[in-house]
Write a protein that holds these residues in place. Structure first.
Motif, PDB file in Angstrom:
ATOM      1  N   LEU A 191       8.868  51.550  23.107  1.00 36.91           N
ATOM      2  CA  LEU A 191       8.402  51.511  21.726  1.00 36.91           C
ATOM      3  C   LEU A 191       7.437  52.661  21.437  1.00 36.91           C
ATOM      4  O   LEU A 191       6.840  53.233  22.354  1.00 36.91           O
ATOM      5  CB  LEU A 191       7.687  50.180  21.445  1.00 36.91           C
ATOM      6  N   SER A 192       7.265  52.963  20.179  1.00 38.93           N
ATOM      7  CA  SER A 192       6.284  53.979  19.772  1.00 38.93           C
ATOM      8  C   SER A 192       5.450  53.467  18.610  1.00 38.93           C
ATOM      9  O   SER A 192       5.975  53.202  17.518  1.00 38.93           O
ATOM     10  CB  SER A 192       6.985  55.287  19.362  1.00 38.93           C
ATOM     11  N   TYR A 193       4.190  53.310  18.860  1.00 34.19           N
ATOM     12  CA  TYR A 193       3.243  52.936  17.810  1.00 34.19           C
ATOM     13  C   TYR A 193       2.887  54.173  16.980  1.00 34.19           C
ATOM     14  O   TYR A 193       2.757  54.117  15.765  1.00 34.19           O
ATOM     15  CB  TYR A 193       1.990  52.342  18.456  1.00 34.19           C
ATOM     16  N   LYS A 194       2.791  55.300  17.695  1.00 31.95           N
ATOM     17  CA  LYS A 194       2.369  56.553  17.073  1.00 31.95           C
ATOM     18  C   LYS A 194       3.365  57.033  16.017  1.00 31.95           C
ATOM     19  O   LYS A 194       2.963  57.468  14.924  1.00 31.95           O
ATOM     20  CB  LYS A 194       2.209  57.616  18.166  1.00 31.95           C
ATOM     21  N   ARG A 195       4.671  56.942  16.327  1.00 31.31           N
ATOM     22  CA  ARG A 195       5.665  57.467  15.398  1.00 31.31           C
ATOM     23  C   ARG A 195       5.752  56.625  14.127  1.00 31.31           C
ATOM     24  O   ARG A 195       5.947  57.159  13.032  1.00 31.31           O
ATOM     25  CB  ARG A 195       7.031  57.529  16.076  1.00 31.31           C
ATOM     26  N   LEU A 196       5.585  55.324  14.289  1.00 34.71           N
ATOM     27  CA  LEU A 196       5.583  54.464  13.110  1.00 34.71           C
ATOM     28  C   LEU A 196       4.360  54.739  12.255  1.00 34.71           C
ATOM     29  O   LEU A 196       4.438  54.832  11.024  1.00 34.71           O
ATOM     30  CB  LEU A 196       5.603  52.990  13.537  1.00 34.71           C
ATOM     31  N   ALA A 197       3.215  54.920  12.933  1.00 33.73           N
ATOM     32  CA  ALA A 197       1.977  55.228  12.203  1.00 33.73           C
ATOM     33  C   ALA A 197       2.103  56.570  11.496  1.00 33.73           C
ATOM     34  O   ALA A 197       1.617  56.744  10.366  1.00 33.73           O
ATOM     35  CB  ALA A 197       0.794  55.251  13.171  1.00 33.73           C
ATOM     36  N   ALA A 198       2.780  57.535  12.147  1.00 30.51           N
ATOM     37  CA  ALA A 198       2.951  58.857  11.552  1.00 30.51           C
ATOM     38  C   ALA A 198       3.809  58.782  10.286  1.00 30.51           C
ATOM     39  O   ALA A 198       3.549  59.474   9.301  1.00 30.51           O
ATOM     40  CB  ALA A 198       3.575  59.806  12.563  1.00 30.51           C
ATOM     41  N   GLU A 199       4.845  57.930  10.335  1.00 34.09           N
ATOM     42  CA  GLU A 199       5.685  57.777   9.149  1.00 34.09           C
ATOM     43  C   GLU A 199       4.889  57.177   7.997  1.00 34.09           C
ATOM     44  O   GLU A 199       5.011  57.598   6.847  1.00 34.09           O
ATOM     45  CB  GLU A 199       6.883  56.883   9.484  1.00 34.09           C
TER      46      GLU A 199
END
Length: 377
Positions: free
Chosen positions: A86-94
């Motif tokens: 999973l990626s928390y960072k990429r969702l936050a970036a979006e």
């Protein structure tokens, strides 16, 4: 995998997820470099440090705790070990990108901490989305050293938004300029010529010092720094010094300052102190071929003509005098209106009743200000 009821296990087994999907889960374990989530699937979800934040070497146990609920984006359904990456960072970036787009369209003022200082500017992160602020847009004045902004929270607006090219540009200068314009208008509405004000030295140059009067700069020219002679402003003022000045003139938005307060004028009472016939003492300030200028007080210079330096013939002042040397002489001419004083060492040796020779009389006609201007050129 975390413990679940039979019904939950059955639902999890039958549940399907896909790459790119957003899932929500509960933190069941946290390590310094990894977070484990129960996402209601047959496998747990894993968020590595690099997929949680852009901050290197951060200890995830200081940021997340067990039972926290997180949303994340699926990168890979099976990482080869049966776990879901999973990626928390990429969702936050979006989310951050959408947030920045709205801020760009509405010209909203944002606040964020400077996370990185580069040669050409600084970077801030808004919800894991990087915003670059070029050096030319960091301040409304030239900043030689941008490192002072590291970890500092700053305000800015988004002036360019192009996520496809990963180009999101912030602008702090615009806000500072707008704020300065407001402060300038407010200050100009309150001050008047002759007002005594206090300010802080913002910058020192060879020709003067710029004084911050409260968001607006005034210029204290080298010629207005003292009633005496100032050779180098940098030897008199330092950035950060608090100074008391008065408003000499206001021309549109340009403010000229002065420290030459009238009550401190060295020519006050000069007619009595330097009356003709008085014997005075001063120091040689500078010399020319025709004479030496003697500083009787800061801002008060008198001319000792070469013909009056000694009862003996003197070819050049430099033959018998040097800068800084103390000299005793008699005042032979005083003109307060023209601010001219002429001295004579020779007169100390002459009888009081001796008449002034033609050569001596010519000394009184020398205009000190004209001579000074000529020698400075």
């Amino acid at each position: 995998m975390s413990e679940m009821s039979f019904e939950q296990m059955l639902d999890a087994y039958e549940k399907t997820i896909r790459n790119g999907e957003v899932v929500e889960g509960t933190v069941i374990d946290v390590k310094p470099d990894e977070i484990v989530l129960n996402i209601g699937y047959k496998s747990d979800g894993i968020i590595t440090r690099s997929e949680y934040t852009n901050e290197p070497n951060v200890d995830l146990t200081t940021l997340v705790k067990v039972d926290d609920v997180l949303s994340a984006k699926v990168i890979k359904v099976n990482d080869g070990e049966g776990q879901v990456l999973l990626s928390y960072k990429r969702l936050a970036a979006e989310k951050g990108s959408k947030r920045l787009q709205e801020a760009f369209e509405n010209q909203e003022v944002l606040t964020a901490k400077v996370s990185q200082v580069l040669d050409g500017g600084v970077c801030v992160n808004v919800d894991e989305t990087r915003v670059f602020i070029p050096a030319s847009l960091v301040s409304d004045s030239f900043e030689k050293d941008l490192t002072k902004f590291k970890d500092q929270e700053i305000e800015f607006v988004i002036t360019e938004f192009d996520p496809r090219r990963r180009r999101i540009i912030g602008n702090r200068k615009m806000l500072l300029a707008s704020k300065r314009a407001e402060q300038q208008a407010e200050l100009l509405g309150k001050i008047a010529v002759g007002d005594v004000v206090e300010g802080v030295v913002k910058n020192v140059t060879d020709f003067g010092a710029f004084i911050d009067l409260g968001g607006v700069d005034g210029l204290l020219h080298i010629s207005e720094m003292s009633w005496g002679r100032v050779e180098n402003p940098k030897k008199v003022f330092n950035v950060g010094d608090t100074v008391k000045v008065f408003i000499k003139s206001i021309n549109d938005t340009k403010i000229a300052l002065s420290k030459k307060f009238p009550e401190e004028n060295p020519w006050n009472g000069a007619a009595e102190k330097f009356a003709v016939g008085n014997v005075v003492t001063g120091k040689v300030a500078r010399m020319t071929d025709f004479g030496a200028f003697i500083e009787l007080a800061p801002g008060v210079d008198a001319l000792l003509h070469v013909s009056q330096i000694s009862k003996d013939h003197v070819e050049k002042p430099a033959d018998v005098l040097k800068v800084g040397q103390e000299v005793e002489a008699k005042v032979v001419d005083f003109d307060e209106a023209e601010k001219k004083i002429s001295l004579s060492v020779k007169a100390l040796y002459a009888p009081e009743e001796t008449e002034t020779s033609e050569e001596d009389a010519d000394v009184a006609d020398v205009n000190i200000e004209e001579v000074a201007a000529e020698t400075e050129e």
